[in-house]
Scaffold this motif. Structure first.
Motif, PDB file in Angstrom:
ATOM      1  N   ILE A  18       5.792   9.683  12.879  1.00  0.00           N
ATOM      2  CA  ILE A  18       4.344   9.819  12.972  1.00  0.00           C
ATOM      3  C   ILE A  18       3.720   9.814  11.582  1.00  0.00           C
ATOM      4  N   ILE A  19       2.585   9.139  11.517  1.00  0.00           N
ATOM      5  CA  ILE A  19       1.825   9.054  10.268  1.00  0.00           C
ATOM      6  C   ILE A  19       0.420   9.562  10.560  1.00  0.00           C
ATOM      7  N   PRO A  20      -0.010  10.602   9.860  1.00  0.00           N
ATOM      8  CA  PRO A  20      -1.372  11.120  10.116  1.00  0.00           C
ATOM      9  C   PRO A  20      -2.428  10.192   9.512  1.00  0.00           C
ATOM     10  N   TRP A  21      -3.521  10.005  10.223  1.00  0.00           N
ATOM     11  CA  TRP A  21      -4.611   9.210   9.681  1.00  0.00           C
ATOM     12  C   TRP A  21      -5.183   9.864   8.423  1.00  0.00           C
ATOM     13  N   SER A  22      -5.067  11.171   8.323  1.00  0.00           N
ATOM     14  CA  SER A  22      -5.587  11.876   7.145  1.00  0.00           C
ATOM     15  C   SER A  22      -4.846  11.488   5.860  1.00  0.00           C
ATOM     16  N   ALA A  23      -3.691  10.838   5.991  1.00  0.00           N
ATOM     17  CA  ALA A  23      -2.935  10.415   4.805  1.00  0.00           C
ATOM     18  C   ALA A  23      -3.625   9.267   4.065  1.00  0.00           C
ATOM     19  N   PHE A  24      -4.473   8.534   4.760  1.00  0.00           N
ATOM     20  CA  PHE A  24      -5.151   7.400   4.144  1.00  0.00           C
ATOM     21  C   PHE A  24      -6.418   7.880   3.467  1.00  0.00           C
ATOM     22  N   SER A  25      -6.626   7.412   2.250  1.00  0.00           N
ATOM     23  CA  SER A  25      -7.734   7.922   1.446  1.00  0.00           C
ATOM     24  C   SER A  25      -9.103   7.434   1.906  1.00  0.00           C
ATOM     25  N   ASN A  26      -9.139   6.286   2.584  1.00  0.00           N
ATOM     26  CA  ASN A  26     -10.430   5.763   3.025  1.00  0.00           C
ATOM     27  C   ASN A  26     -10.253   4.900   4.275  1.00  0.00           C
ATOM     28  N   GLU A  27     -11.372   4.561   4.878  1.00  0.00           N
ATOM     29  CA  GLU A  27     -11.355   3.792   6.128  1.00  0.00           C
ATOM     30  C   GLU A  27     -10.829   2.376   5.919  1.00  0.00           C
TER      31      GLU A  27
ATOM     32  N   TYR B  60      -3.121  10.493  14.748  1.00  0.00           N
ATOM     33  CA  TYR B  60      -1.825   9.977  14.301  1.00  0.00           C
ATOM     34  C   TYR B  60      -1.556   8.558  14.768  1.00  0.00           C
ATOM     35  N   ILE B  61      -0.623   7.929  14.064  1.00  0.00           N
ATOM     36  CA  ILE B  61       0.019   6.698  14.517  1.00  0.00           C
ATOM     37  C   ILE B  61       1.461   7.078  14.831  1.00  0.00           C
TER      38      ILE B  61
ATOM     39  N   MET C 168       0.845  -1.163   0.000  1.00  0.00           N
ATOM     40  CA  MET C 168       0.000   0.000   0.000  1.00  0.00           C
ATOM     41  C   MET C 168       0.901   1.240   0.000  1.00  0.00           C
ATOM     42  N   GLN C 169       0.514   2.219  -0.777  1.00  0.00           N
ATOM     43  CA  GLN C 169       1.280   3.464  -0.849  1.00  0.00           C
ATOM     44  C   GLN C 169       0.450   4.607  -0.259  1.00  0.00           C
ATOM     45  N   VAL C 170       1.129   5.434   0.549  1.00  0.00           N
ATOM     46  CA  VAL C 170       0.486   6.569   1.206  1.00  0.00           C
ATOM     47  C   VAL C 170       1.347   7.798   0.942  1.00  0.00           C
ATOM     48  N   VAL C 171       0.714   8.861   0.469  1.00  0.00           N
ATOM     49  CA  VAL C 171       1.435  10.111   0.199  1.00  0.00           C
ATOM     50  C   VAL C 171       0.780  11.217   1.007  1.00  0.00           C
ATOM     51  N   PHE C 172       1.614  12.018   1.679  1.00  0.00           N
ATOM     52  CA  PHE C 172       1.055  13.089   2.494  1.00  0.00           C
ATOM     53  C   PHE C 172       2.098  14.166   2.745  1.00  0.00           C
ATOM     54  N   THR C 173       1.603  15.291   3.212  1.00  0.00           N
ATOM     55  CA  THR C 173       2.423  16.400   3.690  1.00  0.00           C
ATOM     56  C   THR C 173       1.933  16.717   5.092  1.00  0.00           C
ATOM     57  N   TYR C 174       2.850  16.923   6.004  1.00  0.00           N
ATOM     58  CA  TYR C 174       2.470  17.234   7.376  1.00  0.00           C
ATOM     59  C   TYR C 174       1.890  18.638   7.466  1.00  0.00           C
ATOM     60  N   ASP C 175       0.875  18.777   8.310  1.00  0.00           N
ATOM     61  CA  ASP C 175       0.278  20.066   8.625  1.00  0.00           C
ATOM     62  C   ASP C 175       0.946  20.585   9.900  1.00  0.00           C
ATOM     63  N   ARG C 176       1.500  21.790   9.848  1.00  0.00           N
ATOM     64  CA  ARG C 176       2.285  22.335  10.962  1.00  0.00           C
ATOM     65  C   ARG C 176       1.532  22.287  12.287  1.00  0.00           C
ATOM     66  N   ARG C 177       0.322  22.792  12.307  1.00  0.00           N
ATOM     67  CA  ARG C 177      -0.447  22.863  13.556  1.00  0.00           C
ATOM     68  C   ARG C 177      -0.717  21.463  14.126  1.00  0.00           C
ATOM     69  N   SER C 178      -1.100  20.523  13.276  1.00  0.00           N
ATOM     70  CA  SER C 178      -1.409  19.190  13.800  1.00  0.00           C
ATOM     71  C   SER C 178      -0.139  18.441  14.210  1.00  0.00           C
ATOM     72  N   VAL C 179       0.990  18.703  13.560  1.00  0.00           N
ATOM     73  CA  VAL C 179       2.247  18.079  13.975  1.00  0.00           C
ATOM     74  C   VAL C 179       2.671  18.614  15.338  1.00  0.00           C
TER      75      VAL C 179
ATOM     76  N   ILE D  77       5.916  13.385   1.861  1.00  0.00           N
ATOM     77  CA  ILE D  77       6.300  12.048   2.279  1.00  0.00           C
ATOM     78  C   ILE D  77       5.544  11.026   1.433  1.00  0.00           C
ATOM     79  N   CYS D  78       6.281  10.043   0.965  1.00  0.00           N
ATOM     80  CA  CYS D  78       5.679   8.921   0.247  1.00  0.00           C
ATOM     81  C   CYS D  78       6.078   7.647   0.988  1.00  0.00           C
ATOM     82  N   LEU D  79       5.088   6.964   1.550  1.00  0.00           N
ATOM     83  CA  LEU D  79       5.343   5.716   2.273  1.00  0.00           C
ATOM     84  C   LEU D  79       4.894   4.539   1.436  1.00  0.00           C
ATOM     85  N   GLN D  80       5.755   3.576   1.323  1.00  0.00           N
ATOM     86  CA  GLN D  80       5.389   2.310   0.705  1.00  0.00           C
ATOM     87  C   GLN D  80       5.326   1.305   1.854  1.00  0.00           C
ATOM     88  N   LEU D  81       4.122   0.910   2.239  1.00  0.00           N
ATOM     89  CA  LEU D  81       3.911   0.035   3.385  1.00  0.00           C
ATOM     90  C   LEU D  81       3.831  -1.401   2.910  1.00  0.00           C
TER      91      LEU D  81
END
Length: 165
Positions: free
Chosen positions: A133-142, A121-122, A1-12, A87-91
Motif C-alpha cells: 500500500i502507498i498512501p496518497w499523502s506520500a505525494f507532495s502535490n496533485e 491509499y493505492i 519519480m521518488q516518493v518518501v513516506f512513513t506509514y501512520d499506524r491509525r491510517s494503515v 519507505i523510499c520508492l523510486q517509481l
C-alpha cells in the motif's frame, strides 16, 4: 519519480480493515450470517426457533466483526516491520524500487496482478493475500499523484477505484 513516506499506524490499520472487509470470502460470510440471522429472527417470532439460536447467530456476527475489523488488522500491522519503517520508492516505467533501512528491493510492475485506488491509499496486489500500500499523502502535490495514476492506468487493465476509505 521518488516518493518518501512513513506509514501512520491509525491510517494503515484503517487500510487493512478495508482490505480484509472487501475480500470476497468475508463479504460472503457476512451476507450468509445476515440472511441466517434474519431467518432465525423471523423463526423466533413465529415460534419455530429458540432465542438461543438467534443469540448464537448474533454472537457469530459479532465475533466475525471483532476478528476482521479489530484483531486481524492490528495483528497484521504489528507483525510487519515495513509499516514501521521509512519507505523510499523510486517509481519508474518498468517497476519500482522499495528502499528501507534494511535495503532495497526491485519489483517489476508485472509482478502485481491488480490495483485498487481508495481515497487514502493505492493497493498494489500481487495476489489475494500479498499487497503493497502507498498512501496518497506520500505525494507532495496533485500533479505527482496524477502522474502516478496515469502510470498505473497504463500498466494495469485491472485498475479499480473503490469508494472505501
Amino acid at each position: 519519480m521518488q516518493v518518501v513516506f512513513t506509514y501512520d499506524r491509525r491510517s494503515v490499520i484503517d487500510a487493512l480493515r478495508v482490505h480484509f472487509m472487501s475480500r470476497s470470502e468475508v463479504k460472503f460470510m457476512r451476507i450468509i450470517l445476515m440472511i441466517l440471522f434474519g431467518l432465525t429472527v423471523v423463526g423466533n417470532l413465529m415460534g419455530y426457533v429458540s432465542f438461543g439460536a438467534v443469540f448464537g447467530i448474533f454472537m457469530m456476527m459479532l465475533l466475525l466483526l471483532l476478528i476482521f475489523w479489530f484483531w486481524l488488522p492490528v495483528l497484521t500491522y504489528n507483525k510487519s516491520a515495513t509499516f514501521k519503517d521509512n519507505i523510499c520508492l523510486q517509481l519508474e516505467d518498468q517497476g519500482m524500487a522499495i528502499g528501507t533501512r534494511s535495503g532495497e528491493h526491485q519489483i517489476r510492475w508485472e509482478s502485481f496482478r491488480n490495483v485498487v485506488e481508495t481515497r487514502d491509499y493505492i493497493y498494489l496486489y500481487r495476489n489475494t493475500r500479498s499487497f503493497f500500500i502507498i498512501p496518497w499523502s506520500a505525494f507532495s502535490n496533485e500533479a505527482d499523484r496524477q502522474a502516478f495514476r496515469n502510470l498505473l492506468h497504463n500498466k494495469f487493465s485491472s485498475y479499480e477505484v473503490s469508494s472505501a476509505h
